[in-house]
Scaffold this active site. Structure first.
Site, PDB file in Angstrom:
ATOM      1  N   GLY A   1      51.126  -7.679 -33.733  1.00  0.00           N
ATOM      2  CA  GLY A   1      50.691  -7.041 -32.479  1.00  0.00           C
ATOM      3  C   GLY A   1      51.919  -6.775 -31.636  1.00  0.00           C
TER       4      GLY A   1
ATOM      5  N   VAL B 160      53.035  -4.404 -25.480  1.00  0.00           N
ATOM      6  CA  VAL B 160      54.068  -4.901 -24.568  1.00  0.00           C
ATOM      7  C   VAL B 160      54.323  -6.404 -24.696  1.00  0.00           C
ATOM      8  CG1 VAL B 160      52.380  -4.913 -22.691  1.00  0.00           C
ATOM      9  CG2 VAL B 160      54.783  -5.009 -22.142  1.00  0.00           C
ATOM     10  N   MET B 161      53.260  -7.212 -24.768  1.00  0.00           N
ATOM     11  CA  MET B 161      53.441  -8.665 -24.832  1.00  0.00           C
ATOM     12  C   MET B 161      54.071  -9.089 -26.162  1.00  0.00           C
ATOM     13  SD  MET B 161      52.518 -10.225 -22.049  1.00  0.00           S
ATOM     14  CE  MET B 161      52.183 -11.914 -22.532  1.00  0.00           C
TER      15      MET B 161
ATOM     16  N   SER C 153      49.075  -0.191 -36.287  1.00  0.00           N
ATOM     17  CA  SER C 153      49.543   1.182 -36.445  1.00  0.00           C
ATOM     18  C   SER C 153      51.068   1.170 -36.515  1.00  0.00           C
ATOM     19  CB  SER C 153      49.053   2.044 -35.293  1.00  0.00           C
ATOM     20  OG  SER C 153      49.403   1.431 -34.072  1.00  0.00           O
TER      21      SER C 153
ATOM     22  N   VAL D 145      47.507  -9.689 -29.957  1.00  0.00           N
ATOM     23  CA  VAL D 145      46.694  -8.469 -29.894  1.00  0.00           C
ATOM     24  C   VAL D 145      45.623  -8.627 -28.827  1.00  0.00           C
ATOM     25  CG1 VAL D 145      47.092  -7.993 -32.346  1.00  0.00           C
ATOM     26  CG2 VAL D 145      44.987  -9.155 -31.640  1.00  0.00           C
TER      27      VAL D 145
ATOM     28  N   SER E 163      51.790 -17.788 -20.542  1.00  0.00           N
ATOM     29  CA  SER E 163      51.695 -17.292 -19.174  1.00  0.00           C
ATOM     30  C   SER E 163      53.013 -16.675 -18.720  1.00  0.00           C
ATOM     31  CB  SER E 163      51.342 -18.450 -18.238  1.00  0.00           C
ATOM     32  OG  SER E 163      51.253 -17.973 -16.928  1.00  0.00           O
TER      33      SER E 163
ATOM     34  N   LYS F  52      45.280 -22.991 -20.059  1.00  0.00           N
ATOM     35  CA  LYS F  52      45.727 -21.678 -19.581  1.00  0.00           C
ATOM     36  C   LYS F  52      44.647 -21.053 -18.684  1.00  0.00           C
ATOM     37  CE  LYS F  52      48.001 -17.665 -19.459  1.00  0.00           C
ATOM     38  NZ  LYS F  52      47.090 -16.638 -19.031  1.00  0.00           N
TER      39      LYS F  52
ATOM     40  N   HIS G  96      44.775 -22.745 -15.383  1.00  0.00           N
ATOM     41  CA  HIS G  96      45.981 -22.232 -14.699  1.00  0.00           C
ATOM     42  C   HIS G  96      45.647 -20.938 -13.958  1.00  0.00           C
ATOM     43  CE1 HIS G  96      49.182 -19.214 -14.590  1.00  0.00           C
ATOM     44  NE2 HIS G  96      50.026 -20.192 -14.355  1.00  0.00           N
ATOM     45  N   ASN G  97      44.965 -20.030 -14.656  1.00  0.00           N
ATOM     46  CA  ASN G  97      44.620 -18.755 -14.021  1.00  0.00           C
ATOM     47  C   ASN G  97      43.643 -18.955 -12.865  1.00  0.00           C
ATOM     48  OD1 ASN G  97      46.098 -17.867 -16.232  1.00  0.00           O
ATOM     49  ND2 ASN G  97      44.864 -16.033 -16.477  1.00  0.00           N
TER      50      ASN G  97
ATOM     51  N   GLU H 102      45.526 -20.101  -9.983  1.00  0.00           N
ATOM     52  CA  GLU H 102      46.262 -18.925  -9.481  1.00  0.00           C
ATOM     53  C   GLU H 102      45.370 -18.086  -8.544  1.00  0.00           C
ATOM     54  OE1 GLU H 102      48.179 -16.717 -12.737  1.00  0.00           O
ATOM     55  OE2 GLU H 102      47.335 -14.895 -11.877  1.00  0.00           O
TER      56      GLU H 102
HETATM   57  P1  NBP Z   1      46.784  -5.292 -25.709  1.00  0.00           P
HETATM   58  O1  NBP Z   1      45.895  -6.335 -25.185  1.00  0.00           O
HETATM   59  O2  NBP Z   1      46.820  -3.975 -25.039  1.00  0.00           O
HETATM   60  O3  NBP Z   1      46.446  -5.057 -27.254  1.00  0.00           O
HETATM   61  C1  NBP Z   1      47.106  -4.052 -28.006  1.00  0.00           C
HETATM   62  C2  NBP Z   1      47.529  -4.578 -29.345  1.00  0.00           C
HETATM   63  O4  NBP Z   1      46.391  -5.069 -30.074  1.00  0.00           O
HETATM   64  C3  NBP Z   1      48.139  -3.485 -30.212  1.00  0.00           C
HETATM   65  O5  NBP Z   1      49.201  -4.036 -30.939  1.00  0.00           O
HETATM   66  C4  NBP Z   1      46.966  -3.102 -31.103  1.00  0.00           C
HETATM   67  O6  NBP Z   1      47.369  -2.494 -32.297  1.00  0.00           O
HETATM   68  C5  NBP Z   1      46.386  -4.456 -31.361  1.00  0.00           C
HETATM   69  N1  NBP Z   1      45.045  -4.434 -31.948  1.00  0.00           N
HETATM   70  C6  NBP Z   1      43.855  -4.094 -31.404  1.00  0.00           C
HETATM   71 BR1  NBP Z   1      43.650  -3.426 -29.727  1.00  0.00          BR
HETATM   72  N2  NBP Z   1      42.824  -4.224 -32.231  1.00  0.00           N
HETATM   73  C7  NBP Z   1      43.381  -4.658 -33.383  1.00  0.00           C
HETATM   74  C8  NBP Z   1      42.845  -4.958 -34.653  1.00  0.00           C
HETATM   75  N3  NBP Z   1      41.534  -4.863 -34.877  1.00  0.00           N
HETATM   76  N4  NBP Z   1      43.685  -5.350 -35.628  1.00  0.00           N
HETATM   77  C9  NBP Z   1      45.000  -5.445 -35.401  1.00  0.00           C
HETATM   78  N5  NBP Z   1      45.590  -5.179 -34.214  1.00  0.00           N
HETATM   79  C10 NBP Z   1      44.771  -4.789 -33.211  1.00  0.00           C
HETATM   80  O7  NBP Z   1      48.283  -5.847 -25.827  1.00  0.00           O
HETATM   81  P2  NBP Z   1      49.130  -6.659 -24.743  1.00  0.00           P
HETATM   82  O8  NBP Z   1      48.929  -6.108 -23.386  1.00  0.00           O
HETATM   83  O9  NBP Z   1      50.492  -6.737 -25.312  1.00  0.00           O
HETATM   84  O10 NBP Z   1      48.474  -8.101 -24.770  1.00  0.00           O
HETATM   85  C11 NBP Z   1      48.423  -8.911 -25.932  1.00  0.00           C
HETATM   86  C12 NBP Z   1      47.696 -10.210 -25.613  1.00  0.00           C
HETATM   87  O11 NBP Z   1      48.396 -10.895 -24.598  1.00  0.00           O
HETATM   88  C13 NBP Z   1      46.264 -10.039 -25.086  1.00  0.00           C
HETATM   89  O12 NBP Z   1      45.456 -11.082 -25.576  1.00  0.00           O
HETATM   90  C14 NBP Z   1      46.390 -10.171 -23.610  1.00  0.00           C
HETATM   91  O13 NBP Z   1      45.234 -10.676 -22.994  1.00  0.00           O
HETATM   92  C15 NBP Z   1      47.533 -11.118 -23.491  1.00  0.00           C
HETATM   93  N6  NBP Z   1      48.280 -10.864 -22.261  1.00  0.00           N
HETATM   94  C16 NBP Z   1      48.752 -11.878 -21.590  1.00  0.00           C
HETATM   95  C17 NBP Z   1      49.449 -11.687 -20.437  1.00  0.00           C
HETATM   96  C18 NBP Z   1      49.966 -12.851 -19.760  1.00  0.00           C
HETATM   97  O14 NBP Z   1      50.488 -12.778 -18.675  1.00  0.00           O
HETATM   98  N7  NBP Z   1      49.886 -13.984 -20.363  1.00  0.00           N
HETATM   99  C19 NBP Z   1      49.708 -10.425 -19.929  1.00  0.00           C
HETATM  100  C20 NBP Z   1      49.235  -9.391 -20.619  1.00  0.00           C
HETATM  101  C21 NBP Z   1      48.515  -9.627 -21.792  1.00  0.00           C
HETATM  102  P3  NBP Z   1      47.549  -0.877 -32.335  1.00  0.00           P
HETATM  103  O15 NBP Z   1      48.923  -0.608 -31.819  1.00  0.00           O
HETATM  104  O16 NBP Z   1      47.417  -0.546 -33.785  1.00  0.00           O
HETATM  105  O17 NBP Z   1      46.475  -0.276 -31.498  1.00  0.00           O
END
Ligand code: NBP
Length: 479
Positions: free
Chosen positions: A9, A12-13, A35, A74, A128, A182, A185-186, A189
């Site tokens: 995955g 961005v994260m 992809s 992901v 986080s 976690k 934590h949220n 927050e």
């Molecule tokens: P997203 O939450 O936007 O997910 C996109 C990613 O998931 C892409 O790599 C996409 O692949 C993949 N994906 C999906 Br959608 N369905 C899939 C499937 N069936 N099989 C394989 N890959 C799949 O990404 P993100 O914003 O980077 O966040 C990732 C995780 O981190 C999430 O759980 C999110 O809640 C968490 N997060 C945490 C924070 C934080 O502060 N801790 C912040 C933001 C996010 P593709 O490119 O092929 O579509």
């Protein structure tokens, strides 16, 4: 096979976490994304990282040394399940699958159980700190088995934020413990942010100070016991001027707060556990209330108090608000830790509450010096039943409670909503009360439902014959 860690995955994260991993001595990072474009882009943009890209799950597994260790980043939910299903096919017993997404902890418990049956380890890890944290050092809350921690511990330690020389990661507990912590934590927050917002609102409406002037107050507060990332960024937001209108940005932003659901999870879980996290609940509801413009439009016709809100001594009022904020914050954290304690009990996790406070000191949104005081409190008394009763916190509240009460009274009289301030005070007065009107509630329950009650003066369970001669009899303890 040459990589010691893999990331699945690469949005961005995931890509930031992969770059963080690659930047640390001793790590070689395998990367995979459903992809192909994201993989190609990441590898092309960051040749320095030495990523080993793969374009199938078989290739990904083959590029990892054993025990294979992969972090899934992901979209939480079905995407996570889909990736787990694929990894289980190509991994072997002893390998480790880590879910670093924002999973709901019951899902993590379910997944851990299912994956464990294959002999593969599954670790739900709360991560986080958003994008920036993922890249430069997040606060990490891993659950899972002790066995997986042996391999995973050094890897996660290598990328975690560092607070006073200590890495912001610790093995929280088995299966869903990491995602549970976690989640709380949220929730904390949410409460912290709402309290700060209420402090701002009271000062603004009570004193007529401008956002920029209030920013200076927050900057000043950040030098004291309220020091925290959230107070710091609050000052920055308040100082921001909108380029288009020349107004303070805070006056141009639509006043409807969004939420991604982790606050609601925290409250729902607390309700099931019977833990009164009223500060987190009020903060979550305050966001809901703000987000119903149609109701707010209609309700705007409702009358408020006759008098206008005027503060005589501005400096004294600001100081009162500061103390009220600190006292309320203590209660919010006390409630949050209470939920973790109750969760640990319910799900049979052994969670070191002091260690949790320590790993929140850097890398995450609620980072603050204040967390050291929480760690101290649990070091002093690991089984502390109410965090707010630890001497440092109890003394702070004792000093600030006069101010806290004045602020809540002023808010009520002025018709300014301060749900988190006032509910925290109500919790404080409730938890410390010698007698509660819960006795009357028990009487009512016995009256209409024969739910029985206990007495203060003798053991047993009792029922009064309310519809008959009103004599009391001993009852079976079934309700
Ligand atoms: P997203 O939450 O936007 O997910 C996109 C990613 O998931 C892409 O790599 C996409 O692949 C993949 N994906 C999906 Br959608 N369905 C899939 C499937 N069936 N099989 C394989 N890959 C799949 O990404 P993100 O914003 O980077 O966040 C990732 C995780 O981190 C999430 O759980 C999110 O809640 C968490 N997060 C945490 C924070 C934080 O502060 N801790 C912040 C933001 C996010 P593709 O490119 O092929 O579509």
């Amino acid at each position: 096979s040459a990589a010691n860690i893999g990331v699945v995955g690469l949005a961005v994260m995931g890509s930031n976490l992969a770059r963080n991993l690659a930047s640390r001595e001793g790590n070689t990072v395998a990367v995979y994304n459903r992809s192909r474009e994201k993989t190609d882009a990441l590898v092309a943009e960051h040749p320095e990282a030495g990523f080993i890209p793969s374009f199938s799950y078989e290739e990904f597994a083959a590029s990892l040394t054993t025990p294979r260790t992969a972090i899934i980043m992901v979209k939480a939910g079905r995407g996570t399940d889909a990736v787990i299903d694929e990894l289980v096919k190509v991994f072997e017993p002893g390998d480790i699958i880590v879910d670093g997404g924002n999973a709901y902890f019951p899902d993590t418990i379910r997944r851990e159980k299912a994956v464990r049956e294959t002999g593969i380890n599954f670790v739900g890890a709360g991560i986080s700190g958003g994008e920036e944290g993922a890249l430069n050092g997040p606060s990490i809350m891993p659950g899972g088995s002790d066995e997986s921690w042996v391999t995973l511990g050094p890897i996660l330690t290598s990328i975690a934020a560092v607070a006073e020389g200590e890495p912001c990661v610790t093995h929280i507990g088995h299966n869903g413990a990491g995602h549970f912590v976690k989640m709380v934590h949220n929730g904390i927050e949410y409460a912290d942010m709402q309290l700060i917002a209420e402090a701002y609102d009271l000062i603004r409406r009570g004193t007529g100070k401008t956002p920029a002037e209030i920013a200076d107050i927050f900057t000043d507060w950040n030098g004291g016991e309220l020091e925290s990332y959230l107070i710091e960024i609050t000052a920055e937001v308040l100082r921001q001027i909108d380029a288009e209108t020349g107004k303070p940005l805070v006056d141009v932003i639509l006043d409807q707060a969004g939420a991604k659901g982790t606050g609601a999870w925290t409250v729902q879980t607390a309700l099931s556990l019977g833990v009164p996290v009223s500060g987190i609940a009020e903060a979550t509801f305050a966001r809901s209330l703000s987000s119903h413009p149609e109701q707010r439009r209609v309700a705007a016709a409702l009358p408020g108090p006759d008098s206008t809100f005027e503060v005589d001594d501005v400096d004294a009022f600001v100081e009162d608000v500061r103390q009220a904020l600190f006292a309320s914050k203590i209660i919010a954290y006390s409630q949050g830790f209470d939920e973790i304690r109750a969760g640990a009990e319910e799900y049979d996790w052994s969670i070191d509450l002091g260690a949790v406070a320590k790993i929140w000191r850097a890398g995450c949104i609620i980072r603050a010096q204040f967390l050291n005081r929480i760690a101290d409190a649990y070091a002093e008394e690991p089984g502390l039943p109410v965090l707010a009763t630890a001497p440092y916190f109890a003394d702070s509240i004792a000093r600030g409670q006069g101010a806290w009460r004045r602020v809540v009274v002023a808010a009520a009289q002025a018709g300014i909503p301060a749900p988190a301030f006032s509910s925290s005070l109500a919790y404080y007065d409730g938890i410390r009360a010698d007698r509660l009107p819960a006795a009357l509630v028990q009487g009512q329950r016995d009256f209409f439902g024969a739910h029985t009650y206990k007495r203060i003066d003798k053991p047993g369970t009792f029922h009064t014959d309310w519809s008959g001669d009103r004599t009391e009899s001993e009852a079976e303890d079934t309700h």
